[in-house]
Design a protein around this motif. Structure first.
Motif, PDB file in Angstrom:
ATOM      1  N   PRO A 170      13.475 -69.840 -88.175  1.00 34.70           N
ATOM      2  CA  PRO A 170      13.083 -70.601 -87.289  1.00 34.70           C
ATOM      3  C   PRO A 170      11.535 -71.586 -88.196  1.00 34.70           C
ATOM      4  O   PRO A 170      10.982 -71.738 -87.510  1.00 34.70           O
ATOM      5  CB  PRO A 170      12.074 -68.715 -87.558  1.00 34.70           C
ATOM      6  CG  PRO A 170      12.592 -68.017 -88.619  1.00 34.70           C
ATOM      7  CD  PRO A 170      13.942 -68.651 -89.055  1.00 34.70           C
ATOM      8  N   ASP A 171      11.240 -70.981 -89.752  1.00 38.33           N
ATOM      9  CA  ASP A 171      10.450 -72.049 -90.564  1.00 38.33           C
ATOM     10  C   ASP A 171      11.154 -73.150 -89.804  1.00 38.33           C
ATOM     11  O   ASP A 171       9.771 -75.179 -90.211  1.00 38.33           O
ATOM     12  CB  ASP A 171      10.683 -71.808 -91.690  1.00 38.33           C
ATOM     13  CG  ASP A 171      11.821 -71.743 -92.377  1.00 38.33           C
ATOM     14  OD1 ASP A 171      12.959 -71.224 -92.098  1.00 38.33           O
ATOM     15  OD2 ASP A 171      11.859 -72.667 -93.405  1.00 38.33           O
TER      16      ASP A 171
ATOM     17  N   LEU B 229      11.148 -74.857 -87.229  1.00 35.70           N
ATOM     18  CA  LEU B 229      11.186 -74.833 -85.772  1.00 35.70           C
ATOM     19  C   LEU B 229       9.815 -75.116 -85.871  1.00 35.70           C
ATOM     20  O   LEU B 229       8.933 -74.161 -86.160  1.00 35.70           O
ATOM     21  CB  LEU B 229      12.354 -73.870 -84.947  1.00 35.70           C
ATOM     22  CG  LEU B 229      13.736 -73.690 -84.809  1.00 35.70           C
ATOM     23  CD1 LEU B 229      14.076 -72.321 -84.615  1.00 35.70           C
ATOM     24  CD2 LEU B 229      14.167 -75.325 -83.846  1.00 35.70           C
ATOM     25  N   ALA B 230       9.544 -75.419 -84.487  1.00 34.01           N
ATOM     26  CA  ALA B 230       8.167 -75.602 -84.240  1.00 34.01           C
ATOM     27  C   ALA B 230       7.947 -74.719 -83.021  1.00 34.01           C
ATOM     28  O   ALA B 230       6.963 -73.881 -83.191  1.00 34.01           O
ATOM     29  CB  ALA B 230       7.779 -76.763 -82.804  1.00 34.01           C
ATOM     30  N   CYS B 231       9.188 -74.014 -82.183  1.00 32.60           N
ATOM     31  CA  CYS B 231       8.913 -72.324 -81.531  1.00 32.60           C
ATOM     32  C   CYS B 231      10.192 -71.793 -81.451  1.00 32.60           C
ATOM     33  O   CYS B 231      10.964 -72.696 -81.511  1.00 32.60           O
ATOM     34  CB  CYS B 231       8.077 -72.556 -80.430  1.00 32.60           C
ATOM     35  SG  CYS B 231       9.253 -73.542 -79.112  1.00 32.60           S
ATOM     36  N   PRO B 232       9.774 -70.453 -81.636  1.00 33.94           N
ATOM     37  CA  PRO B 232      11.320 -70.041 -81.769  1.00 33.94           C
ATOM     38  C   PRO B 232      11.769 -70.346 -80.301  1.00 33.94           C
ATOM     39  O   PRO B 232      11.953 -69.939 -79.222  1.00 33.94           O
ATOM     40  CB  PRO B 232      10.873 -68.094 -81.621  1.00 33.94           C
ATOM     41  CG  PRO B 232       9.269 -68.553 -81.131  1.00 33.94           C
ATOM     42  CD  PRO B 232       9.106 -69.389 -81.684  1.00 33.94           C
TER      43      PRO B 232
ATOM     44  N   THR C 219      13.565 -68.296 -77.857  1.00 30.27           N
ATOM     45  CA  THR C 219      13.496 -67.177 -77.387  1.00 30.27           C
ATOM     46  C   THR C 219      14.900 -66.647 -76.089  1.00 30.27           C
ATOM     47  O   THR C 219      15.722 -67.171 -75.688  1.00 30.27           O
ATOM     48  CB  THR C 219      12.212 -67.405 -76.278  1.00 30.27           C
ATOM     49  OG1 THR C 219      12.394 -67.992 -75.493  1.00 30.27           O
ATOM     50  CG2 THR C 219      11.172 -67.358 -77.366  1.00 30.27           C
TER      51      THR C 219
END
Length: 395
Positions: free
Chosen positions: A373-374, A376-379, A381
């Motif tokens: 996740p680090d 990525l700009a957003c997870p 979901t």
């Protein structure tokens, strides 16, 4: 490129719309099995089932295969648990292979003029019974029953040459609330075709000995109505007829129970539908621990050899691929980590079966780096995964 050496357990699929509908139905069942396996993993976190089809085998690539015949997709290159009791995914595959073995044996025996009887043995059971203790008592009763000289005399009159024994269990928490209900299904391979009167006579004489040994084992006295049933292979109960005789033998814990009882995998379905159903989880755990290491089917010594059947373990069967399967593609280590992170193992197979490898690659692009996740700009979901699945399945 085809899979290696597995027996083809099913008949050829229908053509056209029927084939497409059948394939979708088959994949829907496979998707459910992966969901149920995840529930089993949460209940049995230290078991082999918790790692099944998640960890790569010997650092091999994760492979996605598609069956030409059934139009379904499956994995290879992953470790399997081979548990016919605790793992919904392995159980379905193993049961189909065991079913094919039974079909082959029965067909060969009947072709030679033989007959097959289905003997069902049941014992009294109560709400407070402990499954492990109940199984132990039943095992003692069954062993004594088949060692009894009167029973041997009846079997000799039937022309008995061997048997295959299976154990089925349900739980009555939502029906009669009488706890665990384990019972035996036994295929008797015989050399005579008995009349209805003879079969009733055999059943009555067998009941007397079964009742005696149930009492001796501390199980109480089974009723004649429910304690024993002797059917021929073509005129079994409606329940057996619906599933087929072989399915009654091999899929007792997999199939959905009749009204009033839940199979172990029904308990997983209940836990999947309601995460607060702690009773279902506890009961499934009890079942899995009690049945661990037990054989699904027990054949009389020499009976498999009589019908030229190979001896294969459950784990060997769980690792077999279908004869007519093609390799669609491979997943990298990071791609597989992404799939596991978003719990999308079944989604990949759905897309592979329905829309092909391009759809899988598009899905993998959408969930890329989900395991990191680090980056990525957003997870990624669950909503994103669901929308991607629906979009790619619709194209």
């Amino acid at each position: 490129r085809g899979g290696g050496g597995a027996r083809n357990a099913g008949g050829a699929g229908a053509l056209g719309i029927n084939a497409k509908s059948s394939a979708l139905s088959a994949m829907a069942r496979r998707v459910e099995r992966f969901a149920l396996q995840s529930v089993a993993r949460s209940i049995l976190p230290k078991s082999r089932t918790a790692k099944c089809l998640r960890i790569r085998a010997f650092d091999r690539d994760v492979q996605v295969w598609k069956s030409k015949e059934h139009k379904t997709a499956s994995y290879a290159g992953l470790q399997t648990c081979g548990s016919v009791w605790a793992c919904p995914v392995c159980a379905a595959k193993i049961a189909e292979r065991r079913r094919a073995e039974l079909l082959d044996a029965m067909d060969m025996h009947k072709a030679a003029g033989g007959s097959v009887f289905l003997l069902t043995l049941t014992t009294p059971h109560q709400r407070g019974d402990v499954l492990s203790e109940l199984l132990g008592q039943q095992g003692k009763a069954l062993e004594s029953f088949f060692a009894d000289m009167s029973v041997k005399k009846v079997l000799a009159e039937m022309g008995h040459i061997g048997k295959v024994r299976a154990l089925e269990v349900t739980h009555g928490r939502k029906g009669t609330n009488n706890g665990w209900h384990p019972h035996f299904h036994i295929l008797l391979f015989c050399q005579i075709n008995a009349s209805e009167a003879d079969r009733k006579d055999f059943a009555a004489r067998l009941y007397l000995r079964w009742s005696a040994y149930c009492q001796k084992a501390g199980l109480g006295t089974p009723s004649y109505t429910h304690g024993i049933k002797l059917d021929d292979g073509t005129k079994a109960s409606d329940y057996v007829a619906k599933w087929g005789l072989e399915d009654e033998m091999t899929k007792g814990h997999i199939k959905k129970a009749k009204a009033g009882g839940e199979t172990p995998f029904d308990l997983l379905r209940a836990a999947l539908a309601d995460k607060q159903d702690k009773q279902a989880m506890a009961l499934f755990k009890e079942f899995a621990e009690c049945f661990k290491g037990k054989r699904q089917l027990t054949w009389s010594k020499g009976l498999k050899a009589r019908f030229y059947l190979d001896e294969k373990t459950d784990e060997e069967l769980s690792n077999e691929k279908e004869d007519r399967a093609v390799l669609l593609g491979l997943l990298t280590v990071d791609q597989w980590r992404d799939v596991l992170k978003v719990d999308a193992r079944s989604t990949v197979l759905e897309l592979a079966a329905h829309s092909g490898w391009d759809a899988v690659q598009n899905f993998l692009f959408i969930i890329r780096n989900a395991h990191a996740p680090d980056k990525l700009a957003c997870p990624v979901t669950p909503d994103i995964v669901t929308e991607a699945r629906e979009l790619l399945l619709s194209t």
